[in-house]
Design an enzyme around this catalytic site. Structure first.
Site, short mmCIF file in Angstrom:
data_model
loop_
_atom_site.label_atom_id
_atom_site.label_comp_id
_atom_site.label_asym_id
_atom_site.label_seq_id
_atom_site.Cartn_x
_atom_site.Cartn_y
_atom_site.Cartn_z
N CYS A 190 42.70 47.52 42.91
CA CYS A 190 43.21 48.51 41.59
C CYS A 190 42.14 50.20 42.76
O CYS A 190 41.64 50.65 41.55
CB CYS A 190 42.23 47.92 40.55
SG CYS A 190 42.68 46.04 39.89
N HIS A 215 36.49 53.26 35.37
CA HIS A 215 37.66 52.57 35.58
C HIS A 215 37.67 51.98 34.16
O HIS A 215 39.27 51.26 34.48
CB HIS A 215 36.89 51.00 36.82
CG HIS A 215 37.96 50.30 36.89
ND1 HIS A 215 39.29 50.85 37.85
CD2 HIS A 215 38.05 48.95 37.08
CE1 HIS A 215 40.01 49.54 37.87
NE2 HIS A 215 39.34 48.15 37.43
N GLU A 271 30.24 48.59 34.24
CA GLU A 271 30.54 49.14 34.32
C GLU A 271 28.85 50.21 34.13
O GLU A 271 28.57 51.12 34.72
CB GLU A 271 31.75 49.86 34.60
CG GLU A 271 32.00 51.80 34.86
CD GLU A 271 33.56 52.05 35.33
OE1 GLU A 271 33.82 52.78 35.86
OE2 GLU A 271 33.91 51.33 34.48
N LYS A 325 42.99 54.79 30.67
CA LYS A 325 43.30 53.58 30.48
C LYS A 325 43.97 52.91 29.18
O LYS A 325 44.72 52.17 28.93
CB LYS A 325 42.27 52.20 31.44
CG LYS A 325 42.76 52.42 33.31
CD LYS A 325 42.34 51.34 33.47
CE LYS A 325 42.20 51.09 35.15
NZ LYS A 325 41.39 52.40 35.59
N HIS A 376 46.82 50.11 32.73
CA HIS A 376 46.39 49.40 33.91
C HIS A 376 47.43 49.21 34.89
O HIS A 376 48.05 48.64 35.21
CB HIS A 376 45.31 48.25 33.64
CG HIS A 376 44.31 48.77 35.26
ND1 HIS A 376 44.30 48.71 36.72
CD2 HIS A 376 43.62 47.48 35.74
CE1 HIS A 376 43.82 49.08 37.69
NE2 HIS A 376 43.46 48.08 37.40
N PHE A 400 40.04 43.61 42.52
CA PHE A 400 39.76 42.86 42.91
C PHE A 400 38.94 42.53 44.09
O PHE A 400 39.72 43.35 44.61
CB PHE A 400 40.80 41.72 42.35
CG PHE A 400 40.86 41.34 40.74
CD1 PHE A 400 40.46 41.44 39.77
CD2 PHE A 400 42.14 40.80 40.88
CE1 PHE A 400 40.62 41.28 38.69
CE2 PHE A 400 42.55 40.64 39.09
CZ PHE A 400 41.63 40.98 38.45
#
Length: 410
Positions: free
Chosen positions: A163, A302, A313, A334, A339, A398
């Site tokens: 991502c 994010h 976050e 998002k 996403h 990830f």
């Protein structure tokens, strides 16, 4: 060292198939999530995704050419053409091909092709697998098609960091220009992984929202959040040295002034609970631009709508910003796009470009229930008008890949 600016942008997204429509949808708080139509979801827990709508690749290429590409390449070529046209770089001789590069990636590449050709092999034998299977599937092929479309002969770099892919692409492209290796770079990412095998994999690791209400699906920072929504699309920014852009009289949209990248070294899927890796990426990007946290007006988080992402976050933002975390504007787009995996960072870079050029904060839509673990100004549900000179975009992939870029007014 050269300063680096954006002179063109292109996008294919679940809420608009070009940058103007995408930006208008962001400002309006449009939800791009709906029932999955790419495959039969009868046996799936997951029922919704953020699909690209009404997109015809033959607007950008011949039918024969389109048949030789997976959708992730269709999206990439379309976004690149839009960006090159806005940057006024499509005429013959308008750029030096050896001084122009493509830094462009995809998190998973042609996953639908992998699924389709594997099924052919298992049902009909290896002789039935398409000879185009490999060049349709490999993740670098989107960048390759962009180079071939425009005759770009400089560096072609294809990061794959889940991502964080397209944020890394933009940041590394900025460095290549800053240090004189290229004058122009097309940077960004693409993804088209809304297929049965992709959705089954994410579903079974319990990463996805499994309800059916689009407005309760991707709800970053909301206490009810339960999993992300898969999106698809592509985004490209034309990065250029300021001196080169000025010399050719290009319209300058904004500046990419800072970049930070780190690794959590913690877990294959979870961000580090202490937020230190993400915090350090933010610190590095801000310092790279010669600024301080108090100079940052907006954070495009994010914000994936998973229980742990926003909690960690938020911790990272507080670490990086200190007292300034109480006042900085934050949102997750998002909530509207879902996403887009490897394309997410580039799409969100364009959202940041909109923020600094129009002095607006795009909203986090679908927000209902406050979460004490996410006690930031998350711009709930409605656009906010505010002076935005500096914006940052966070991407956390990830494997613990963290990347932050900083965009500012010129």
């Amino acid at each position: 060292m050269e300063r680096v600016v954006i002179t063109g942008m292109g996008a294919v997204t679940p809420i608009g198939n070009d940058v103007p429509s995408f930006m208008e949808a962001l400002k309006a708080g449009k939800c791009g999530i709906g029932p999955i139509t790419h495959f039969d979801t009868t046996d799936f827990k997951v029922k919704v995704a953020a699909q690209v709508k009404d997109f015809d690749p033959e607007q950008y290429m011949e039918k024969r050419e389109a048949k030789r590409m997976d959708s992730f390449c269709h999206f990439a070529v379309a976004a690149a053409q839009q960006a090159m046209e806005q940057a006024n770089l499509t005429a013959e001789g308008s750029f030096d091909p050896w001084r122009t590069g493509v830094f462009f990636g995809s998190g998973v590449g042609g996953l639908p092709i992998v699924q389709e050709e594997t099924a052919k092999m298992l049902e009909k034998g290896p002789g039935r697998v398409s000879p185009l299977y490999i060049p349709e599937m490999i993740a670098n092929m989107a960048a390759a098609h962009i180079t071939m479309r425009f005759g770009i002969k400089g560096e072609s770099i294809c990061p794959v960091t889940a991502c964080a892919t397209s944020t890394h692409a933009i940041g590394e492209a900025m460095r290549a220009i800053r240090h004189g290796y290229q004058d122009i770079v097309l940077a960004g990412g693409t993804e088209a992984a809304i297929c049965a095998i992709g959705m089954a994999g994410f579903q079974n690791m319990k990463a996805l929202y499994t309800g059916e209400d689009p407005m309760a699906a991707s709800i970053p920072f909301d206490k009810r959040r339960s999993g992300f929504v898969m999106g698809e699309g592509a985004a490209v920014v034309v990065l250029e040295s300021l001196s080169h852009a000025q010399a050719r009289g290009a319209h300058i949209i904004c500046e990419v002034a800072g970049y930070g990248a780190t690794s959590d070294a913690y877990h294959i899927t979870s961000p580090a609970p202490d937020g230190e890796g993400a915090a350090q990426a933010m610190r590095l990007a801000i310092a790279d631009a010669g600024l301080t946290p108090t100079d940052v007006d907006y954070i495009n988080a994010h914000g994936t709508s998973t229980p742990i992402n926003e909690k960690f976050e938020t911790i990272a933002i507080k670490q990086a910003f200190g007292d300034a975390a109480k006042t900085v504007h934050v949102s997750s787009t998002k909530s509207m796009t879902g996403h887009l995996l490897g394309a997410a960072g580039a799409i969100e870079a364009i959202a940041c470009a909109m923020a600094v050029t129009e002095d607006v904060i795009p909203p986090t839509i679908g927000y209902v229930e406050f979460d004490e673990d996410c006690d930031l100004d998350v711009t709930p549900n409605e656009l906010k008008h505010a002076k935005v000179d500096v914006a940052i975009s966070n991407s956390l992939g990830f494997g613990g890949h963290n990347a932050t870029i900083l965009i500012k007014k010129v």
